[in-house]
Design an enzyme around this catalytic site. Structure first.
Site, mmCIF file in Angstrom:
data_model
loop_
_atom_site.group_PDB
_atom_site.id
_atom_site.type_symbol
_atom_site.label_atom_id
_atom_site.label_comp_id
_atom_site.label_asym_id
_atom_site.label_seq_id
_atom_site.Cartn_x
_atom_site.Cartn_y
_atom_site.Cartn_z
ATOM 1 N N HIS A 142 -15.169 7.485 7.692
ATOM 2 C CA HIS A 142 -15.187 7.341 9.154
ATOM 3 C C HIS A 142 -16.443 6.641 9.662
ATOM 4 C CE1 HIS A 142 -17.434 11.296 9.049
ATOM 5 N NE2 HIS A 142 -18.111 10.685 10.001
ATOM 6 N N ASP A 173 -12.060 10.822 3.121
ATOM 7 C CA ASP A 173 -13.180 10.454 3.989
ATOM 8 C C ASP A 173 -14.383 9.963 3.179
ATOM 9 O OD1 ASP A 173 -14.606 9.989 6.262
ATOM 10 O OD2 ASP A 173 -14.756 12.062 6.914
ATOM 11 N N SER A 251 -23.356 12.181 8.834
ATOM 12 C CA SER A 251 -22.159 11.861 8.052
ATOM 13 C C SER A 251 -22.467 10.858 6.950
ATOM 14 C CB SER A 251 -21.075 11.298 8.967
ATOM 15 O OG SER A 251 -20.626 12.269 9.874
#
Length: 575
Positions: A142, A173, A251
């Site tokens: 993402h 992901d 992230s």
């Protein structure tokens, strides 16, 4: 005189001993006798935990009080050792991060699914990543989804380097980046992937969260290990929950345990306080190994069955399970899976690859830990086989089933690709996807058309490459006046021929050689047009709405390079 002096000395000794005893046994003063890590120890503190025999000899404290004080002392000593160990682990994590963790800058553009011929506004985002062997960088999918430009900056450098996305797996992901610049790799060290941490083990999350530009290190403790919904890919895979804050920007950064990577930070729990999740190393290794072996992302396997637990004693008795048997009941089978030709509805799956399945659908993971057997399935490579033991009508059978990734009827994501569309007579035809439904807003489940939502979440494909083709909107013109309320309905047939997918619908309409064109919709209504009039109107509608092409680029390529077997002309269909 000498006797009086001796008595006086003995009296002073007794007073001194009783005073020390009272001081040590006072609960409010216990902390005072425990030396801090940096402060020098006092005579009393040394006496307290280093010389117990002197204490027993010179005080009248009972043995139980002494034991209690010893327990308190040992706890504090162990706490200090733990703090020292934690400090060393923190320093190790920081040292590793300095030469391996990077900051990622992404420029991305997402398509509009309501207006599939154009994109939304460009946006910028930031994330983290870390270097692995082979001069590659691992980050979250993402972080670079729908990217048009990616830059990477290493710690302590003002220079940003251009990066390319080598592979990306939206279900898990994860993504792998490569950088051609030799300058970037000078002084960079790769991190090694470790094992799944145990419960209560400490990990250090390293990255570049919002609120600053420099690297950040946050300590967390492993709370649980279990399959979790991956928000980005809408997939259930193993994840590790930790009590460290994972904020936007974290992230893609590593969670370090010791001198190895225990996982990749990727999401947190909305509304929760310091509840974050990291992708464990088995998932990371599965992704990376697949990329190395095939040169691209290969996906995660599925057996293609839906099961219900067998925790109720009555249902176990009805399906003739003995007291030693445990397992789950098959309730639905994907027609495109290999299991569809072997297994049957209401078979009881007893074991997977020789591992017994509990009545709740779990298998052993580690000591006193269990996980759903879906994890074992997902860790298989595509086209690998699994030995499945089932109970069917009271008899046990063993079957070898080939596992492979299975695509849902309605795709849950469409990152890094443009949506398909086809326009004819002002009707905009698109395949139904969840990103299309997401255009209805954050509360799309309640605001989008209920019929479409139910089909998206529950229906299974019946054939390969099947799509649900819908009319997303009607671009108004004289040719379609009165049909504007037919939007958001599925097209079932074109002149009596059942529609397989958008490409098939495009071929049926473009190759039509009849005077009239009739489309059957899913609610029983019919759309009927004069074919040649509709073709003429299409070009005028496109010009009026400034739309460059009546079909998306993927369909345009297929029209210019048709397959050997085209769809049958409309005139040959039996209505």
């Amino acid at each position: 005189m000498l006797l009086r002096s001796i008595r006086t000395v003995e009296h002073l000794r007794r007073i001194s001993a009783s005073s020390v005893s009272a001081y040590l046994s006072s609960p409010s003063l216990v902390s005072r006798v425990l030396p801090t890590e940096n402060a020098p120890s006092s005579p009393i503190s040394r006496f307290y935990y280093c010389n117990p025999r002197n204490e027993n000899r010179h005080t009248t404290t009972s043995s139980s009080t002494v034991s209690s004080r010893w327990r308190i002392s040992i706890r504090h000593m162990s706490r200090r050792r733990k703090d020292a160990k934690g400090s060393a682990a923190y320093s190790s994590a920081v040292d590793l991060a300095m030469d391996s963790v990077v900051k990622i800058f992404t420029v991305s553009t997402s398509p509009s699914y309501f207006l599939p011929w154009q994109n939304k506004s460009q946006r910028e985002s930031m994330g983290s990543g870390f270097v692995i062997s082979g001069r590659r960088i691992v980050t979250n999918a993402h972080v670079v989804a729908d990217h048009s430009f990616v830059l990477v900056r290493k710690h302590g450098s003002p220079i940003k380097h251009r990066a390319k996305v080598e592979a990306i797996g939206h279900e898990c992901d994860l993504a792998v980046l490569v950088i051609d610049s030799q300058v970037f790799w000078e002084g960079m060290n790769s991190l090694e992937l470790g094992d799944i941490p145990l419960l209560r083990e400490e990990v250090f999350v390293v990255g570049y969260p919002q609120g600053g530009d420099n690297i950040s290190v946050t300590k967390g403790v492993v709370s649980r290990v279990e399959p979790t919904q991956y928000v980005h890919g809408a997939t259930q895979l193993m994840a590790i929950q930790i009590d460290a804050a994972i904020n936007p920007g974290n992230s893609g950064g590593p969670a370090i345990m010791g001198n190895k990577v225990a996982g990749v930070a990727f999401q947190n729990l909305a509304g929760g306080e310091n509840i974050g999740y990291i992708i464990p190393t088995p998932v990371i290794k599965h992704f990376i190994n697949g990329v190395e072996e095939s040169g691209k992302y290969i996906g995660f396997c599925s057996m293609g069955v839906s099961c219900q637990p067998m925790e109720n004693a009555q249902i176990r008795s009805i399906y003739q399970m003995s007291s030693e048997m445990t397992g789950v009941l098959i309730s639905k089978i994907n027609p495109l899976s290999d299991a569809h030709r072997i297994l049957k509805k209401e078979d009881v799956i007893l074991a997977f690859d020789g591992v017994p399945i509990g009545n709740d659908g779990t298998v052993p993971l580690r000591k006193k830990e269990r996980i759903t057997f879906d994890h074992m399935v997902s860790m298989k490579k595509p086209d690998e086989t699994a030995l499945v033991r089932v109970l069917r009508e009271g008899k046990e059978h063993e079957f070898s089933i080939t596992l492979r990734p299975l695509q849902p009827l309605v795709p849950v994501h469409q990152f890094d690709q443009l949506p398909s569309y086809y326009i004819f007579a002002g009707f905009v035809f698109v395949p139904l996807t969840q990103p299309y439904l997401h255009e209805y807003g954050e509360d799309w489940y309640n605001t989008c058309p209920r019929r479409l939502c139910e089909r998206a979440l529950r229906d299974l494909p019946e054939k390969s490459n099947q799509q649900l083709v819908i009319i997303s909107q009607v671009l108004m013109d004289d040719i379609n006046t009165g049909f504007e309320r037919l939007a958001e309905l599925q097209v079932k047939k074109v002149n009596g021929v059942e529609v397989d997918n958008l490409r098939h619908l495009c071929q049926l309409i473009e190759n039509c050689d009849t005077e009239n064109l009739k489309l059957d919709l899913d609610d029983g209504r019919v759309l009927a047009l004069k074919y040649q009039d509709a073709r003429l109107a299409t070009s005028l509608i496109l010009k009026r709405h400034r739309i460059a092409s009546a079909m998306s680029s993927d369909l345009l390529i297929e029209q210019n390079n048709p397959p050997t077997e085209l769809a049958a002309p409309c005139s040959t269909a039996v209505v």
